[in-house]
Scaffold this active site. Structure first.
Site, PDB file in Angstrom:
ATOM      1  N   ASP A  47      -9.840 -73.129 -24.890  1.00 32.33           N
ATOM      2  CA  ASP A  47      -9.998 -74.496 -24.387  1.00 32.33           C
ATOM      3  C   ASP A  47     -11.455 -74.741 -24.014  1.00 32.33           C
ATOM      4  O   ASP A  47     -12.195 -73.803 -23.693  1.00 32.33           O
ATOM      5  CB  ASP A  47      -9.118 -74.724 -23.159  1.00 32.33           C
ATOM      6  CG  ASP A  47      -7.645 -74.492 -23.443  1.00 32.33           C
ATOM      7  OD1 ASP A  47      -7.113 -75.181 -24.332  1.00 32.33           O
ATOM      8  OD2 ASP A  47      -7.050 -73.628 -22.782  1.00 32.33           O
ATOM      9  N   ASP A  72     -13.185 -76.978 -21.241  1.00 30.26           N
ATOM     10  CA  ASP A  72     -13.039 -77.861 -20.088  1.00 30.26           C
ATOM     11  C   ASP A  72     -14.405 -78.365 -19.639  1.00 30.26           C
ATOM     12  O   ASP A  72     -15.408 -77.654 -19.739  1.00 30.26           O
ATOM     13  CB  ASP A  72     -12.358 -77.123 -18.934  1.00 30.26           C
ATOM     14  CG  ASP A  72     -10.933 -76.708 -19.277  1.00 30.26           C
ATOM     15  OD1 ASP A  72     -10.324 -77.373 -20.143  1.00 30.26           O
ATOM     16  OD2 ASP A  72     -10.437 -75.732 -18.686  1.00 30.26           O
ATOM     17  N   ASP A  90     -12.243 -70.761  -8.628  1.00 24.92           N
ATOM     18  CA  ASP A  90     -11.535 -69.575  -8.146  1.00 24.92           C
ATOM     19  C   ASP A  90     -12.342 -68.287  -8.278  1.00 24.92           C
ATOM     20  O   ASP A  90     -12.619 -67.611  -7.297  1.00 24.92           O
ATOM     21  CB  ASP A  90     -10.168 -69.442  -8.828  1.00 24.92           C
ATOM     22  CG  ASP A  90     -10.235 -69.592 -10.346  1.00 24.92           C
ATOM     23  OD1 ASP A  90     -11.351 -69.613 -10.903  1.00 24.92           O
ATOM     24  OD2 ASP A  90      -9.160 -69.670 -10.979  1.00 24.92           O
TER      25      ASP A  90
END
Length: 458
Positions: free
Chosen positions: A63, A65, A158
């Site tokens: 992906d 992002d 995170d």
């Protein structure tokens, strides 16, 4: 030495174009279109997280992002092919056919009472929704739409390896949390206080494990140590989200490694409670050997580019617990085998659904695989040919092969019969079916009773 709390810095390490391996040729055309249009619209925009990390590791990102200082409403105004999703995290999805580029507004800190940030004011939209946040009593973020600066966004991410920002405007990488150093050290490390970050979102414990196995890295001791103690927080995660995590953990080519790491960190029980109990007590060696082989086969198929259905592994994890339930219900012959089977299946599926919400499109194949395990024993007459035409036959046959590999004996004979039957010519198949004895073929037929002649009246 690294402390227990790792903070993102307000002054990032900036890596010039010649000092890194990220290139526009590694980034999808659609992601570049989004970056360029946001920049052209006067906004800051960066490729962020896994897209940057994977390119640096020499992998192809799954992906791409993007993070920006444009609000979701401002993003939507720039892209006709944009849809806004999510209540917990408000996101923009830019849709290019099947390709979706996810765009998130920089996250801010929850103590920003006046919500001061670098997010541009949208004066044209006076009725825009107010930004707000909400936490549960356990500290889990239920809603998180506080926007901020890129520096705050970096602190809110995170793991350090996901706090890397690539700009298509100047081709530089901005590293706010020593993510590049951790990539070189091959370690997974949380940003901020680990316990607080896990309480905010317990799924981060699963992400730490998944990144470690996927990227062939170790979890830093400060990031790993709170996980077994905080594992009970997973009980607060909705079952539907747990199914999404199941797909990521077990259908990414690292199912076996993830299974064992989950078990070691007291997390497996929140996916598969029955199997977790068997594993902890070492109470059924056949069940443990069976699931181990299924995990190995699943990883091999995925890494070989072959198709895998989520239903097969789920059916395998539950199978031996289902058999135990069936046997328990049949004690004393108080229930017919078929009734016991369906009663046990209903009970065990209800328990499993409380942990992981399995969609109906996968429940049906699971049940078919289980039912066919019984039917594969019945091969007399035309039954074998009908089973061969069943849409789940191949999955049930593969399931039987693994069971036979673990248990041997009669199961191995049965598996061999089906293997030979599929490869045999039509004439040979007919002979094989004729040679199979039905359920009553071993018992002798009773001779018909002779009618007694009526006795003569006295």
């Amino acid at each position: 030495m690294l402390g227990k709390t790792t903070k993102a810095t307000t002054s990032p390490l900036v890596i010039e174009r010649g000092g890194h391996t990220v290139s526009r040729k590694n980034i999808s055309d659609n992601a570049l279109k989004v970056l360029y249009r946001l920049n052209k619209g006067g906004y800051d925009a960066y490729l962020v997280g896994g897209g940057v990390r994977d390119i640096l590791l020499g992998q192809q990102p799954k992906d791409f992002d993007i993070a920006t200082n444009a609000t979701p409403e401002q993003i939507k105004a720039l892209f006709r092919n944009c849809r806004l999703i999510g209540r917990r995290f408000r996101l923009a999805h830019i849709v290019f056919g099947r390709d979706i580029i996810e765009v998130a507004t920089f996250r801010g800190h929850h103590d920003n009472a006046d919500n001061k940030s670098s997010v541009k004011k949208d004066s044209a939209n006076k009725n825009a929704k107010k930004q707000h946040s909400k936490q549960s009593e356990h500290g889990m973020l239920l809603r998180d739409n506080i926007y901020g600066t890129i520096e705050e966004d970096a602190e809110r991410r995170d793991f350090t390896i996901n706090s890397l920002y690539y700009s298509a405007r100047d081709f530089k990488i901005y590293d706010f949390a020593n993510g590049l150093a951790d990539i070189e050290k091959k370690q997974i490390r949380l940003i901020g206080d680990p316990e607080t970050r896990y309480r905010e979102d317990p799924v981060r414990m699963l992400r730490a494990i998944r990144f470690a196995t996927k990227l062939d890295m170790k979890i830093h001791k400060d990031t790993a140590s709170p996980i077994p103690t905080l594992a009970p927080l997973m009980a607060n995660i909705p079952a539907a989200r747990m199914f999404e995590e199941y797909l990521k953990l077990f259908l990414g080519g690292k199912a076996q490694a993830n299974f064992h790491l989950l078990a070691e960190n007291n997390l497996l029980q929140y996916f598969f409670p029955q199997m977790s109990q068997i594993l902890a007590a070492n109470s059924n060696k056949a069940a443990i050997a069976f699931i181990e082989q299924v995990l190995i086969n699943t990883d091999k198929r995925i890494n070989d580019g072959l198709r895998v259905t989520p239903a097969f592994l789920l059916a395998a994890v539950i199978w031996y617990s289902l058999e135990e339930n069936i046997n328990a219900l049949m004690v004393g012959n108080t229930m017919a085998p078929q009734d016991a089977f369906f009663a046990a299946m209903h009970e065990i599926m209800a328990e499993q659904q409380r942990c992981v919400a399995i969609p109906k499109r996968f429940q049906l194949p699971m049940k078919d695989i289980w039912i066919l395990q019984q039917k594969l024993h019945r091969r007399e007459g035309a039954k074998a040919f009908k089973l061969l035409e069943h849409q789940r036959f191949r999955a049930a046959y593969d399931f039987l092969l693994i069971r036979a590999q673990v248990e041997g004996g009669e199961l191995q004979e049965l598996a061999d019969w089906w293997t030979n039957f599929q490869e045999a010519s039509p004439d040979t198949q007919q002979q094989m079916v004729k040679s199979v004895r039905g359920p009553r073929s071993n018992s002798r037929r009773r001779a018909p009773r002779k009618r007694r002649k009526p006795s003569a009246p006295e």
